[in-house]
Design an enzyme around this catalytic site. Structure first.
Site, PDB file in Angstrom:
ATOM      1  N   ASP A 147       0.127  -7.725   1.674  1.00  0.00           N
ATOM      2  CA  ASP A 147       0.491  -6.307   1.634  1.00  0.00           C
ATOM      3  C   ASP A 147       2.005  -6.116   1.615  1.00  0.00           C
ATOM      4  O   ASP A 147       2.546  -5.287   2.355  1.00  0.00           O
ATOM      5  CB  ASP A 147      -0.123  -5.565   2.812  1.00  0.00           C
ATOM      6  CG  ASP A 147      -0.070  -4.043   2.630  1.00  0.00           C
ATOM      7  OD1 ASP A 147       0.073  -3.596   1.474  1.00  0.00           O
ATOM      8  OD2 ASP A 147      -0.153  -3.320   3.633  1.00  0.00           O
ATOM      9  N   GLY A 201       3.386   6.613   8.124  1.00  0.00           N
ATOM     10  CA  GLY A 201       4.707   6.755   7.532  1.00  0.00           C
ATOM     11  C   GLY A 201       5.642   5.631   7.930  1.00  0.00           C
ATOM     12  O   GLY A 201       6.682   5.432   7.313  1.00  0.00           O
ATOM     13  N   ASN A 202       5.277   4.859   8.988  1.00  0.00           N
ATOM     14  CA  ASN A 202       6.063   3.691   9.380  1.00  0.00           C
ATOM     15  C   ASN A 202       5.756   2.475   8.502  1.00  0.00           C
ATOM     16  O   ASN A 202       6.436   1.451   8.601  1.00  0.00           O
ATOM     17  CB  ASN A 202       5.778   3.301  10.836  1.00  0.00           C
ATOM     18  CG  ASN A 202       6.628   4.084  11.821  1.00  0.00           C
ATOM     19  OD1 ASN A 202       6.135   5.003  12.463  1.00  0.00           O
ATOM     20  ND2 ASN A 202       7.891   3.721  11.949  1.00  0.00           N
ATOM     21  N   SER A 203       4.738   2.561   7.666  1.00  0.00           N
ATOM     22  CA  SER A 203       4.347   1.430   6.829  1.00  0.00           C
ATOM     23  C   SER A 203       5.530   0.898   6.028  1.00  0.00           C
ATOM     24  O   SER A 203       6.230   1.649   5.353  1.00  0.00           O
ATOM     25  CB  SER A 203       3.251   1.847   5.839  1.00  0.00           C
ATOM     26  OG  SER A 203       2.039   2.071   6.498  1.00  0.00           O
ATOM     27  N   HIS A 217       0.817  -1.218   0.000  1.00  0.00           N
ATOM     28  CA  HIS A 217       0.000   0.000   0.000  1.00  0.00           C
ATOM     29  C   HIS A 217       0.851   1.268   0.000  1.00  0.00           C
ATOM     30  O   HIS A 217       0.340   2.346  -0.286  1.00  0.00           O
ATOM     31  CB  HIS A 217      -0.990  -0.005   1.172  1.00  0.00           C
ATOM     32  CG  HIS A 217      -0.408   0.293   2.515  1.00  0.00           C
ATOM     33  ND1 HIS A 217      -0.018  -0.690   3.398  1.00  0.00           N
ATOM     34  CD2 HIS A 217      -0.149   1.469   3.143  1.00  0.00           C
ATOM     35  CE1 HIS A 217       0.424  -0.135   4.510  1.00  0.00           C
ATOM     36  NE2 HIS A 217       0.366   1.182   4.387  1.00  0.00           N
ATOM     37  N   ILE A 238      -6.074 -26.666  -2.499  1.00  0.00           N
ATOM     38  CA  ILE A 238      -6.611 -28.037  -2.504  1.00  0.00           C
ATOM     39  C   ILE A 238      -8.085 -28.088  -2.875  1.00  0.00           C
ATOM     40  O   ILE A 238      -8.633 -29.169  -3.079  1.00  0.00           O
ATOM     41  CB  ILE A 238      -6.394 -28.735  -1.143  1.00  0.00           C
ATOM     42  CG1 ILE A 238      -7.082 -27.969  -0.017  1.00  0.00           C
ATOM     43  CG2 ILE A 238      -4.902 -28.907  -0.872  1.00  0.00           C
ATOM     44  CD1 ILE A 238      -7.038 -28.706   1.324  1.00  0.00           C
ATOM     45  N   GLY A 239      -8.756 -26.938  -2.953  1.00  0.00           N
ATOM     46  CA  GLY A 239     -10.137 -26.926  -3.428  1.00  0.00           C
ATOM     47  C   GLY A 239     -11.165 -27.274  -2.375  1.00  0.00           C
ATOM     48  O   GLY A 239     -12.024 -28.139  -2.619  1.00  0.00           O
ATOM     49  N   VAL A 240     -11.103 -26.621  -1.220  1.00  0.00           N
ATOM     50  CA  VAL A 240     -12.128 -26.827  -0.198  1.00  0.00           C
ATOM     51  C   VAL A 240     -12.586 -25.474   0.334  1.00  0.00           C
ATOM     52  O   VAL A 240     -11.879 -24.481   0.229  1.00  0.00           O
ATOM     53  CB  VAL A 240     -11.621 -27.680   0.988  1.00  0.00           C
ATOM     54  CG1 VAL A 240     -11.287 -29.081   0.538  1.00  0.00           C
ATOM     55  CG2 VAL A 240     -10.439 -27.024   1.678  1.00  0.00           C
TER      56      VAL A 240
END
Length: 497
Positions: A156, A228-230, A126, A285-287
């Site tokens: 992120d 600003g720490n992101s 972001h 795995i499709g669940v």
């Protein structure tokens, strides 16, 4: 409590100030030792001094298009002394007084850190999202233009590359799994655009879920983290990066001592794949799974504090179906890792190598079974798994009532009334008693009843017969498998009394 917010970068223009904070220090990642044997050093200054050069400020700019509709020039009387002035001003500057046809620049600031002296920088997605230009500002005041290597929205994270004239100071990832609540940590970043700043605190909690994505597993800290720490690093007292500062809870936008960092053990595999492929390739795995609450656990015979993940739907073309997994199974272990709660499974599956075959332990009708599943690749564009097929309904509709529900087999009229899909089969719930446990559990008219206690039901008599069996067996709750109008399935446990 306020909703966790991403610390979107602050508008540029603030002066850069480098600050080092001295506070008490104790070793945090060493093997457990009695509290009496621990002592706090006098300062973090020596540790911070060796880390500041590896932490960078990141500034971005984005070209914002000019407004589609401009403000018209003021209308003045013909021959007025202001007529020439306004004509000249708006002709030169364009309607509204802004340069005609020129895009506006938007800028922002964030943080990051170097993990490779050759110029690999890590930050939050972001921080750089939508940027046309990215600049990495080093602690010595020099600036380097960065290119985006890859980014991952779900965690992120973003990887940048710069070309420095000489090797950069770099730091490495540590083992976030060794962190304990109460351990000291340091956050270094660019709060409010001030430049490299150090703050210290402790690990307040681990494995936090703040509902920001499917793989939430945040470290919570009270080290001061602000806008600003992101993208800045969270260090342990060995100088290793154990987290990437990503979000805060704050009603004002400033630090109130509740910050969240992506653990290094989550970030490192993502960074490695972004460097290798430019994208993240996750296992699948499709669940479809849901949480095992206390009522469901009692009904299925799940004991202990590790509840596992309840399989609420199986994609008929997915790896799980090919391995024999069924709706109603509870996944207890995956590739040797215990599934303590539902949200553990998606994260562990996603981190598993594609095409690898793993053992999966499931609880099925009170007994543990071991399946072998070959991991597929998650296609990010896939929005919904196919649902399992349900038994056909009888030709002659009849109405039944139980557990605060009124239900009847699917008919063309009910499909039209509740806007059900053409392939929907089973018992349609036509009414829910006010104040009933079913209503409190979110059951609504238009939901479709598929199973009772893991047995398919085709007619109202099937429901009442199955409930009588449960009562004779001494069961206190009945586990229902329901499908909503969109076709999404879930389990609901209702009391028999």
């Amino acid at each position: 409590m306020s909703t966790p917010t991403r610390r979107a970068a602050r508008p540029s223009g603030a002066s850069r100030v480098v600050a080092a904070l001295a506070v008490a220090l104790c070793v945090c990642v060493a093997p457990a030792a009695p509290a009496a044997a621990r002592s706090a050093p006098d300062s973090f200054a020596g540790l911070a001094e060796g880390l500041l050069d590896a932490v960078v400020n990141i500034s971005t700019s984005q070209n914002a298009p000019a407004a589609d509709k401009a403000v018209p020039a003021p209308q003045v009387p013909e021959g007025s002394p202001f007529e020439d002035f306004f004509d000249e001003f708006f002709n030169k500057r364009g309607e509204g007084g802004s340069p005609r046809g020129r895009a506006r620049k938007q800028s922002s600031l964030g943080s990051g850190f170097v993990i490779d002296p050759a110029g690999i920088v890590i930050t939050n997605n972001h921080v750089i999202e939508g940027a046309d230009e990215i600049t990495v500002n080093l602690n010595d005041g020099s600036k380097l233009t960065a290119e985006l290597v890859g980014r991952d929205i779900k965690t992120d994270l973003a990887v940048l590359r710069v070309k420095p004239p000489k090797p950069l100071k770099a730091v490495g990832f540590g083992d976030a799994e060794r962190l304990r609540v109460g351990d000291w940590v340091l956050a270094i970043g660019n709060p409010f655009g001030l430049g490299g700043s150090v703050s210290a605190g402790i690990v307040s909690a681990r494995n936090r879920n703040i509902n920001s994505g499917p793989y939430d597993n945040f470290i919570q800290t009270d080290a001061a983290i602000n806008r600003g720490n992101s993208g800045g690093p969270l260090f342990n007292t060995e100088g290793k990066v154990v987290g990437i500062n990503t979000a805060i809870i704050s009603p004002s936008g400033g630090s109130i001592g509740i910050g969240f960092s992506v653990p290094a053990n989550v970030a490192k595999p993502v960074v490695d794949q972004l460097l290798k492929y430019g994208e993240v390739r996750r296992g699948w795995i499709g669940v479809r799974v849901q949480q095992v609450n206390d009522e469901i656990a009692e009904t299925l015979g799940v004991s202990g504090s590790d509840k596992g993940a309840l399989v609420a739907g199986v994609n008929e073309d997915g790896p799980a179906a090919a391995a024999g997994m069924k709706t109603g199974d509870v996944v207890l272990k995956f590739d040797g890792k215990t599934i303590r709660e539902m949200r553990d499974l998606p994260r562990i599956v996603a981190d598993t190598e594609i095409d690898r075959e793993v053992e999966v332990v499931v609880l099925r009708k009170g007994k543990q079974e071991t399946l072998r599943i070959k991991i597929g690749r998650l296609e990010e564009e896939a929005k919904k798994d196919d649902l399992p097929k349900t038994p056909p309904s009888p030709d002659e509709p009849k109405t039944g009532a139980a557990l605060g529900l009124t239900f009847t087999p699917v008919s063309d009229d009910l499909r039209l009334k509740f806007q059900l899909k053409p392939e929907t089969k089973g018992l349609v719930i036509t009414a829910v008693d006010d104040g009933s446990a079913a209503q409190e559990s979110g059951v609504q008219a238009g939901d479709v009843l598929i199973e009772v206690a893991q047995r398919a039901v085709e007619a109202p008599n099937d429901v009442t017969a199955r409930l009588e069996e449960l009562k004779k067996d001494g069961k206190k709750t009945a586990l229902l498998l329901l499908s909503n109008r969109q076709g999404d399935v879930r389990f609901v446990a209702l009391p028999l009394d």
